[in-house]
Design an enzyme around this catalytic site. Structure first.
Site, PDB file in Angstrom:
ATOM      1  N   GLN A  78       0.846  -1.191   0.000  1.00 54.91           N
ATOM      2  CA  GLN A  78       0.000   0.000   0.000  1.00 54.91           C
ATOM      3  C   GLN A  78       0.879   1.237   0.000  1.00 54.91           C
ATOM      4  OE1 GLN A  78      -3.066   0.243   3.005  1.00 54.91           O
ATOM      5  NE2 GLN A  78      -3.800   2.171   2.186  1.00 54.91           N
ATOM      6  N   PHE A  79       1.166   1.724  -1.209  1.00 53.98           N
ATOM      7  CA  PHE A  79       2.083   2.855  -1.322  1.00 53.98           C
ATOM      8  C   PHE A  79       1.499   4.121  -0.711  1.00 53.98           C
ATOM      9  CE2 PHE A  79      -0.437   4.370  -4.785  1.00 53.98           C
ATOM     10  CZ  PHE A  79      -0.067   5.687  -5.006  1.00 53.98           C
ATOM     11  N   THR A  80       0.190   4.208  -0.522  1.00 52.98           N
ATOM     12  CA  THR A  80      -0.390   5.420   0.059  1.00 52.98           C
ATOM     13  C   THR A  80       0.049   5.630   1.509  1.00 52.98           C
ATOM     14  OG1 THR A  80      -2.442   4.286   0.683  1.00 52.98           O
ATOM     15  CG2 THR A  80      -2.403   5.386  -1.470  1.00 52.98           C
TER      16      THR A  80
END
Length: 146
Positions: A78-80
């Site tokens: 989850q790059f966010t």
């Protein structure tokens, strides 16, 4: 590297409506990789997650680790988690690792979990995923390591 971990009764991840990973009792991990993160950080997080005593014993005290209960891990990139919301109204992802580096370290993290001897299921890196889980407790922690 940031990990949001949740103690779950069950969790699953789907891509385009197709189930790609699911677990019963265990830990759901959302992993965000940032610029400057290392394999050592991934190894530390994997070891910490597997050994963290967040499951209840007979007395109801958080005293058991994933290996003690025979649980599994569902690891989803989850790059966010690398997002910065300090300025303006749109998050900035300037601190997120480039995709190739993020995938390499995510894969390393998954391998480190497997080397700890626990069953691991995953999502698909960079895919648009639908995640469903039953948070047991709720019990949620945020772990960070550079």
């Amino acid at each position: 590297m940031k990990a949001v971990i949740q103690r779950v009764s069950s969790a699953q991840v789907a891509v385009h409506g197709e189930l790609v990973g699911q677990i019963g009792r265990g830990i759901m991990v959302l992993l965000g990789v940032e610029k400057g993160d290392s394999e050592a950080a991934a190894d530390w997080l994997a070891e910490k997650i597997v050994g963290l005593r967040i499951f209840e014993d007979e007395a109801g005290k958080m005293n058991r680790a994933l290996t003690d209960i025979g649980g599994a891990v569902l690891a989803v990139s989850q790059f966010t988690l690398a997002g910065n919301c300090d300025k303006g109204r749109r998050p900035s992802f300037d601190t997120a690792a480039p995709a190739d580096e993020g995938k390499r370290l995510y894969d390393h993290f998954v391998g480190a979990l497997k080397r700890q001897g626990v069953p691991v299921q995953t999502g698909i890196f960079q895919a648009d995923m639908q995640v469903a889980l039953v948070n047991d407790g709720p019990v949620t922690f945020i772990l960070e390591r550079r």
